[in-house]
Design a protein around this motif. Structure first.
Motif, PDB file in Angstrom:
ATOM      1  N   LEU A   4      27.265 -40.978  30.878  1.00 28.02           N
ATOM      2  CA  LEU A   4      27.023 -39.517  30.585  1.00 28.02           C
ATOM      3  C   LEU A   4      26.821 -39.252  29.054  1.00 28.02           C
ATOM      4  CD1 LEU A   4      29.136 -37.510  33.237  1.00 28.02           C
ATOM      5  CD2 LEU A   4      26.760 -38.264  33.539  1.00 28.02           C
ATOM      6  N   LEU A   5      27.708 -39.855  28.343  1.00 29.37           N
ATOM      7  CA  LEU A   5      27.602 -39.737  26.713  1.00 29.37           C
ATOM      8  C   LEU A   5      26.500 -40.309  26.373  1.00 29.37           C
ATOM      9  CD1 LEU A   5      28.902 -38.323  24.371  1.00 29.37           C
ATOM     10  CD2 LEU A   5      30.221 -40.737  24.123  1.00 29.37           C
ATOM     11  N   ASP A   6      26.001 -41.315  26.627  1.00 30.88           N
ATOM     12  CA  ASP A   6      25.226 -42.086  26.171  1.00 30.88           C
ATOM     13  C   ASP A   6      23.845 -41.374  26.542  1.00 30.88           C
ATOM     14  OD1 ASP A   6      26.469 -44.012  25.250  1.00 30.88           O
ATOM     15  OD2 ASP A   6      25.880 -45.613  26.872  1.00 30.88           O
ATOM     16  N   LEU A   7      23.609 -40.746  27.386  1.00 29.35           N
ATOM     17  CA  LEU A   7      22.491 -40.062  27.837  1.00 29.35           C
ATOM     18  C   LEU A   7      22.427 -38.634  27.123  1.00 29.35           C
ATOM     19  CD1 LEU A   7      20.001 -39.424  29.734  1.00 29.35           C
ATOM     20  CD2 LEU A   7      21.459 -38.623  31.563  1.00 29.35           C
ATOM     21  N   ALA A   8      23.437 -38.019  26.930  1.00 30.29           N
ATOM     22  CA  ALA A   8      23.624 -36.709  26.368  1.00 30.29           C
ATOM     23  C   ALA A   8      23.270 -37.043  24.848  1.00 30.29           C
ATOM     24  CB  ALA A   8      24.807 -36.131  26.311  1.00 30.29           C
ATOM     25  N   ALA A  54      13.996 -32.602  31.893  1.00 28.07           N
ATOM     26  CA  ALA A  54      13.299 -33.497  32.469  1.00 28.07           C
ATOM     27  C   ALA A  54      13.752 -34.868  32.193  1.00 28.07           C
ATOM     28  CB  ALA A  54      11.910 -33.426  31.867  1.00 28.07           C
ATOM     29  N   ARG A  55      14.440 -35.004  30.931  1.00 24.02           N
ATOM     30  CA  ARG A  55      14.867 -36.307  30.499  1.00 24.02           C
ATOM     31  C   ARG A  55      16.151 -36.365  31.289  1.00 24.02           C
ATOM     32  NH1 ARG A  55      14.800 -38.762  25.650  1.00 24.02           N
ATOM     33  NH2 ARG A  55      16.565 -39.871  26.555  1.00 24.02           N
ATOM     34  N   ILE A  56      17.124 -35.362  31.563  1.00 25.25           N
ATOM     35  CA  ILE A  56      18.328 -35.708  32.406  1.00 25.25           C
ATOM     36  C   ILE A  56      18.259 -35.728  33.881  1.00 25.25           C
ATOM     37  CG2 ILE A  56      20.515 -34.409  33.017  1.00 25.25           C
ATOM     38  CD1 ILE A  56      20.768 -33.445  30.295  1.00 25.25           C
ATOM     39  N   LEU A  57      17.249 -35.029  34.428  1.00 20.27           N
ATOM     40  CA  LEU A  57      17.026 -35.157  35.769  1.00 20.27           C
ATOM     41  C   LEU A  57      16.062 -36.298  36.234  1.00 20.27           C
ATOM     42  CD1 LEU A  57      16.758 -31.281  36.831  1.00 20.27           C
ATOM     43  CD2 LEU A  57      18.957 -32.876  36.731  1.00 20.27           C
ATOM     44  N   ALA A  59      16.710 -39.221  34.667  1.00 14.38           N
ATOM     45  CA  ALA A  59      17.721 -40.216  34.600  1.00 14.38           C
ATOM     46  C   ALA A  59      18.712 -40.092  35.864  1.00 14.38           C
ATOM     47  CB  ALA A  59      18.422 -40.315  33.369  1.00 14.38           C
ATOM     48  N   ARG A  60      19.038 -38.813  36.213  1.00 19.87           N
ATOM     49  CA  ARG A  60      20.289 -38.281  37.002  1.00 19.87           C
ATOM     50  C   ARG A  60      19.533 -37.238  38.171  1.00 19.87           C
ATOM     51  NH1 ARG A  60      25.192 -40.471  36.251  1.00 19.87           N
ATOM     52  NH2 ARG A  60      25.810 -39.058  37.317  1.00 19.87           N
ATOM     53  N   PRO A  61      18.846 -37.831  39.041  1.00 22.44           N
ATOM     54  CA  PRO A  61      18.143 -36.766  39.897  1.00 22.44           C
ATOM     55  C   PRO A  61      19.160 -35.890  41.102  1.00 22.44           C
ATOM     56  CG  PRO A  61      17.340 -39.030  40.521  1.00 22.44           C
ATOM     57  CD  PRO A  61      18.299 -39.064  39.288  1.00 22.44           C
ATOM     58  N   ASP A  62      20.311 -36.539  41.043  1.00 21.98           N
ATOM     59  CA  ASP A  62      21.247 -35.665  41.842  1.00 21.98           C
ATOM     60  C   ASP A  62      22.177 -34.783  41.421  1.00 21.98           C
ATOM     61  OD1 ASP A  62      20.131 -37.161  43.962  1.00 21.98           O
ATOM     62  OD2 ASP A  62      21.402 -38.857  43.956  1.00 21.98           O
ATOM     63  N   ASP A  63      21.996 -34.718  39.894  1.00 18.50           N
ATOM     64  CA  ASP A  63      22.899 -33.913  39.130  1.00 18.50           C
ATOM     65  C   ASP A  63      22.411 -32.385  39.070  1.00 18.50           C
ATOM     66  OD1 ASP A  63      24.348 -35.943  38.537  1.00 18.50           O
ATOM     67  OD2 ASP A  63      23.868 -36.240  36.411  1.00 18.50           O
ATOM     68  N   ALA A  64      23.273 -31.555  38.875  1.00 19.35           N
ATOM     69  CA  ALA A  64      22.925 -30.040  38.917  1.00 19.35           C
ATOM     70  C   ALA A  64      22.857 -29.687  37.169  1.00 19.35           C
ATOM     71  CB  ALA A  64      24.213 -29.157  39.370  1.00 19.35           C
ATOM     72  N   PHE A  65      22.095 -28.683  37.015  1.00 22.49           N
ATOM     73  CA  PHE A  65      21.553 -28.288  35.891  1.00 22.49           C
ATOM     74  C   PHE A  65      21.669 -27.015  35.670  1.00 22.49           C
ATOM     75  CE2 PHE A  65      18.670 -27.462  31.976  1.00 22.49           C
ATOM     76  CZ  PHE A  65      18.877 -28.444  31.336  1.00 22.49           C
ATOM     77  N   VAL A  73      19.587 -25.695  38.518  1.00 18.36           N
ATOM     78  CA  VAL A  73      19.177 -26.613  39.621  1.00 18.36           C
ATOM     79  C   VAL A  73      20.494 -26.947  40.418  1.00 18.36           C
ATOM     80  CG1 VAL A  73      18.356 -29.096  39.812  1.00 18.36           C
ATOM     81  CG2 VAL A  73      17.063 -27.496  38.179  1.00 18.36           C
ATOM     82  N   ALA A  74      20.496 -27.267  41.679  1.00 22.72           N
ATOM     83  CA  ALA A  74      21.670 -27.462  42.266  1.00 22.72           C
ATOM     84  C   ALA A  74      21.499 -29.083  42.246  1.00 22.72           C
ATOM     85  CB  ALA A  74      21.618 -26.875  43.671  1.00 22.72           C
ATOM     86  N   GLY A  75      22.758 -29.571  42.483  1.00 24.54           N
ATOM     87  CA  GLY A  75      22.857 -31.033  42.629  1.00 24.54           C
ATOM     88  C   GLY A  75      23.831 -31.465  43.726  1.00 24.54           C
ATOM     89  N   THR A  76      23.886 -32.694  43.954  1.00 25.09           N
ATOM     90  CA  THR A  76      24.781 -33.091  45.093  1.00 25.09           C
ATOM     91  C   THR A  76      25.688 -34.137  44.535  1.00 25.09           C
ATOM     92  OG1 THR A  76      23.029 -34.959  45.513  1.00 25.09           O
ATOM     93  CG2 THR A  76      23.241 -32.963  46.835  1.00 25.09           C
ATOM     94  N   SER A  77      25.629 -34.816  43.225  1.00 21.80           N
ATOM     95  CA  SER A  77      26.526 -35.661  42.528  1.00 21.80           C
ATOM     96  C   SER A  77      27.988 -35.282  42.210  1.00 21.80           C
ATOM     97  CB  SER A  77      25.732 -36.359  41.590  1.00 21.80           C
ATOM     98  OG  SER A  77      25.643 -35.416  40.409  1.00 21.80           O
ATOM     99  N   GLY A  78      28.213 -34.090  42.014  1.00 20.64           N
ATOM    100  CA  GLY A  78      29.211 -33.527  41.448  1.00 20.64           C
ATOM    101  C   GLY A  78      29.358 -33.365  40.130  1.00 20.64           C
TER     102      GLY A  78
END
Ligand code: IPD
Length: 262
Positions: A4-8, A54-57, A59-65, A73-78
């Motif tokens: 998560l840190l690398d992506l952020a 766009a960059r975050i979702l 890379a991690r399409p199941d996350d909320a934003f 955007v709702a997510g399912t990954s927690g």
């Protein structure tokens, strides 16, 4: 957590570059207003948030934003991302070099990472839960340890103002009551940078009402990891109140905040 840190980190650096590349000289045009006529938004705030989303979702399409400028955007990954593409929009519009990209991620409601980049100066800050707070300059990393505790009458305090006129009136009165009791008060104009300044030890304490999660999520983790207490009415910062100070002086500062009727 390091994924998560690398992506952020990488997204915040690209977002800051995007804003620097698009910012014209002089004043930036305002695209609209939000909660009141003083709450500005520019086309660059919006395009920067689109880039980050766009960059975050991707890379991690199941996350909320959750971002300041767009639909949640709702997510399912927690994992939930909380993003302010340009914190300090009014400074950005006027060319005052105090505006920042702020990106935080929470897992199951617990803050995990925070990254804040001052877009104008390139100063970058990051923290992971339990991993400390850092100022990052290329390959050089400096651990942040906050200011030494001080009695309230020797505190340089930062604050800010909400955009709703009735809230501003209340805030101005509370700030007026506080001013005679502290060293001085600063209104820097970007909550994320108020909190990283505190982590750097450039301020002694911070108090603000009416902040949204994207204003303080990343900065609060950085300040906390630098050893500060960041709190609010129920023991956590919320929209009613965000207070931050070194652990040894937080009780005295909170008592002053209460006396000043923030
Ligand atoms: C604002 C800044 C400001 C604070 C306001 C925020 P924005 O964020 O953080 O310092 O006082 O309450 O709304 O609108 O520039 O992203």
């Amino acid at each position: 957590m390091s994924e998560l840190l690398d992506l952020a980190r990488s997204v915040a650096a690209d977002a800051a570059e995007h804003v620097r590349a698009l910012r014209p000289r002089g004043r930036v045009g305002v695209a609209g207003t939000k909660s009141s006529p003083t709450d500005l938004v520019t086309a660059i705030d919006r395009s920067c948030e689109e880039l980050i989303r766009a960059r975050i979702l991707t890379a991690r399409p199941d996350d909320a934003f959750v971002g300041e400028e767009g639909q949640d955007v709702a997510g399912t990954s927690g994992v939930e991302w909380i993003v302010d593409p340009i914190d300090g929009t009014v400074n950005f519009v006027y060319g005052i070099p105090r505006y920042a990209v702020s990106i935080a991620a929470r897992r199951d409601g617990v803050d995990e990472i925070g990254v804040v980049v001052n877009i104008a100066t390139g100063e970058a800050y990051e923290a992971t839960a339990g991993g400390g707070a850092w100022r990052v300059d290329g390959h050089e990393r400096t651990r942040l340890t906050g200011p030494p505790a001080a009695p309230v009458d020797q505190m340089l305090v930062a604050t800010g103002f909400n955009y709703v006129p009735s809230v501003r009136e209340h805030q101005a009165a509370a700030v007026g009551r506080m001013l005679p009791h502290v060293r001085d008060i600063r209104r820097i104009g970007a909550a994320a940078l108020d909190l990283t300044d505190l982590a750097e030890g450039r301020l002694d304490a911070y108090v603000e009402q009416g902040l949204k999660p994207w204003d303080h999520a990343a900065g609060a983790l950085i300040a906390r990891e630098a050893g500060l207490v960041v709190t609010g009415p129920g023991g956590v910062p919320d929209e009613r109140l965000v207070v931050a100070a070194p652990a040894a002086s937080v009780e005295e500062f909170l008592a002053l905040v209460e006396r000043c009727r923030f």
